[in-house]
Design an enzyme around this catalytic site. Sequence first.
Site, PDB file in Angstrom:
ATOM      1  N   LEU A  34     -22.584  23.215   1.364  1.00 25.14           N
ATOM      2  CA  LEU A  34     -22.185  24.501   0.798  1.00 25.14           C
ATOM      3  C   LEU A  34     -23.300  25.139  -0.045  1.00 25.14           C
ATOM      4  O   LEU A  34     -24.048  24.458  -0.733  1.00 25.14           O
ATOM      5  CB  LEU A  34     -20.922  24.326  -0.053  1.00 25.14           C
ATOM      6  CG  LEU A  34     -19.719  23.743   0.688  1.00 25.14           C
ATOM      7  CD1 LEU A  34     -18.514  23.628  -0.245  1.00 25.14           C
ATOM      8  CD2 LEU A  34     -19.359  24.576   1.919  1.00 25.14           C
ATOM      9  N   HIS A  38     -21.085  30.436   0.750  1.00 28.57           N
ATOM     10  CA  HIS A  38     -19.742  29.829   0.794  1.00 28.57           C
ATOM     11  C   HIS A  38     -19.019  30.054  -0.530  1.00 28.57           C
ATOM     12  O   HIS A  38     -17.821  30.356  -0.548  1.00 28.57           O
ATOM     13  CB  HIS A  38     -19.840  28.316   1.029  1.00 28.57           C
ATOM     14  CG  HIS A  38     -20.474  27.913   2.334  1.00 28.57           C
ATOM     15  ND1 HIS A  38     -21.659  27.234   2.399  1.00 28.57           N
ATOM     16  CD2 HIS A  38     -20.059  28.087   3.622  1.00 28.57           C
ATOM     17  CE1 HIS A  38     -21.949  26.984   3.665  1.00 28.57           C
ATOM     18  NE2 HIS A  38     -21.021  27.487   4.427  1.00 28.57           N
ATOM     19  N   GLN A  62     -18.737  23.452  18.847  1.00 30.92           N
ATOM     20  CA  GLN A  62     -19.397  24.747  18.800  1.00 30.92           C
ATOM     21  C   GLN A  62     -20.923  24.644  18.838  1.00 30.92           C
ATOM     22  O   GLN A  62     -21.619  25.645  18.716  1.00 30.92           O
ATOM     23  CB  GLN A  62     -18.925  25.562  17.590  1.00 30.92           C
ATOM     24  CG  GLN A  62     -19.424  25.080  16.254  1.00 30.92           C
ATOM     25  CD  GLN A  62     -18.742  25.848  15.132  1.00 30.92           C
ATOM     26  OE1 GLN A  62     -17.552  25.687  14.887  1.00 30.92           O
ATOM     27  NE2 GLN A  62     -19.497  26.707  14.451  1.00 30.92           N
ATOM     28  N   GLN A 154     -19.162  36.304  15.046  1.00 30.55           N
ATOM     29  CA  GLN A 154     -18.067  35.335  14.870  1.00 30.55           C
ATOM     30  C   GLN A 154     -16.839  36.055  14.303  1.00 30.55           C
ATOM     31  O   GLN A 154     -15.697  35.752  14.680  1.00 30.55           O
ATOM     32  CB  GLN A 154     -18.522  34.225  13.923  1.00 30.55           C
ATOM     33  CG  GLN A 154     -17.426  33.266  13.511  1.00 30.55           C
ATOM     34  CD  GLN A 154     -17.989  32.052  12.794  1.00 30.55           C
ATOM     35  OE1 GLN A 154     -18.368  31.080  13.420  1.00 30.55           O
ATOM     36  NE2 GLN A 154     -18.046  32.107  11.474  1.00 30.55           N
TER      37      GLN A 154
HETATM   38  P1  AMP Z   1     -20.627  27.713   8.053  1.00 24.17           P
HETATM   39  O1  AMP Z   1     -20.414  26.579   7.096  1.00 24.17           O
HETATM   40  O2  AMP Z   1     -22.063  28.033   8.314  1.00 24.17           O
HETATM   41  O3  AMP Z   1     -19.788  27.598   9.301  1.00 24.17           O
HETATM   42  O4  AMP Z   1     -20.080  28.993   7.299  1.00 24.17           O
HETATM   43  C1  AMP Z   1     -18.781  29.052   6.781  1.00 24.17           C
HETATM   44  C2  AMP Z   1     -18.474  30.466   6.409  1.00 24.17           C
HETATM   45  O5  AMP Z   1     -19.399  30.916   5.415  1.00 24.17           O
HETATM   46  C3  AMP Z   1     -18.615  31.432   7.607  1.00 24.17           C
HETATM   47  O6  AMP Z   1     -17.556  32.370   7.563  1.00 24.17           O
HETATM   48  C4  AMP Z   1     -19.939  32.085   7.359  1.00 24.17           C
HETATM   49  O7  AMP Z   1     -20.047  33.361   7.908  1.00 24.17           O
HETATM   50  C5  AMP Z   1     -19.966  32.139   5.827  1.00 24.17           C
HETATM   51  N1  AMP Z   1     -21.340  32.282   5.350  1.00 24.17           N
HETATM   52  C6  AMP Z   1     -22.417  31.531   5.711  1.00 24.17           C
HETATM   53  N2  AMP Z   1     -23.537  31.984   5.086  1.00 24.17           N
HETATM   54  C7  AMP Z   1     -23.159  33.037   4.330  1.00 24.17           C
HETATM   55  C8  AMP Z   1     -23.853  33.937   3.466  1.00 24.17           C
HETATM   56  N3  AMP Z   1     -25.171  33.837   3.245  1.00 24.17           N
HETATM   57  N4  AMP Z   1     -23.136  34.898   2.849  1.00 24.17           N
HETATM   58  C9  AMP Z   1     -21.787  35.015   3.063  1.00 24.17           C
HETATM   59  N5  AMP Z   1     -21.085  34.200   3.867  1.00 24.17           N
HETATM   60  C10 AMP Z   1     -21.751  33.237   4.497  1.00 24.17           C
END
Ligand code: AMP
Length: 286
Positions: A34, A38, A62, A154
Amino acid sequence: MINKTHTTKDIEELYHKMDRPAKRIGFVPTMGSLHRGHVSLIRQAKAENDLTVCSIFVNPKQFNQSADYDAYPRNIEKDVALLEEEGCDIVFIPSETTMYPQPVDLSLNFGHLESVLEGKYRPGHFNGVGIVVSKLLHMTQPDRVYFGQKDLQQVAVVRHLVDALSFPVEVITSPTVREPEGLAYSSRNVRLSAKGHQEALIFSHSLQSAATLLSNGKPLKEVKAEIQSNFEQNPAATLEYMELVNRDTFEILHYQDKNIPIPQALCIAGEVEGVRLIDNILLDQH
Ligand code: AMP
């Protein structure tokens, strides 16, 4: 104290204790490791709901390349501590057998979204996203689910899924969080060296300069050529695509017509030091 859960039964028992029917639940699905992106989703979920649930599951379905799955950073203890600090109520950490007790022989097809940008470059990726998001929504039963704009395509896939299969959940999109110099936070950034980190700035900088050039009236074709040539002069970073799209349908736009009110975004993807990075910027509606 954060509640750790690993199975659907754990969640059901907790919900029972917490009088779930009287509560609004905000759910943030993640793959862990995280970062501030996140955290901003967790904070938004907390502000808008009575209970916040965050899942951590690195979903093998995925990943279209097993090396990418193996190299994906994992940091459960640190993640749980951070969630606790942020006041997240429940963390759901299912094992692979909890998520996939038997092979899921199911193909979800998101039509046009599958054939462009991330759909085209990562075959099977959105099928895996659709399956895991469906399962997680069934398991956590949230009122609202939060996704980052960072993964814009996504968001379109999830909205399509939720509408098509009538999931009783509201999908909320949360803005991209960036480092001070512009690089969007991503779990994959930890795999970059300090030099690679600097080189990765080309992605957010390209989006910014393309947006400025477009708003100054430069034709899209010329803007794309300019960005392409910047990448050619920076061999440390490779460009897979930079496209102007309708941000709801992901129809690729070939020129910018300011008289047609299409919600637009510039999306970019590429690699630095073998790490795949994506980013996007929303353009003002005219
Ligand atoms: P992930 O753990 O990469 O699957 O991301 C989990 C969630 O966090 C997804 O909805 C991502 O789009 C969001 N997320 C990842 N990076 C960012 C960021 N820099 N800013 C905002 N949301 C993010």
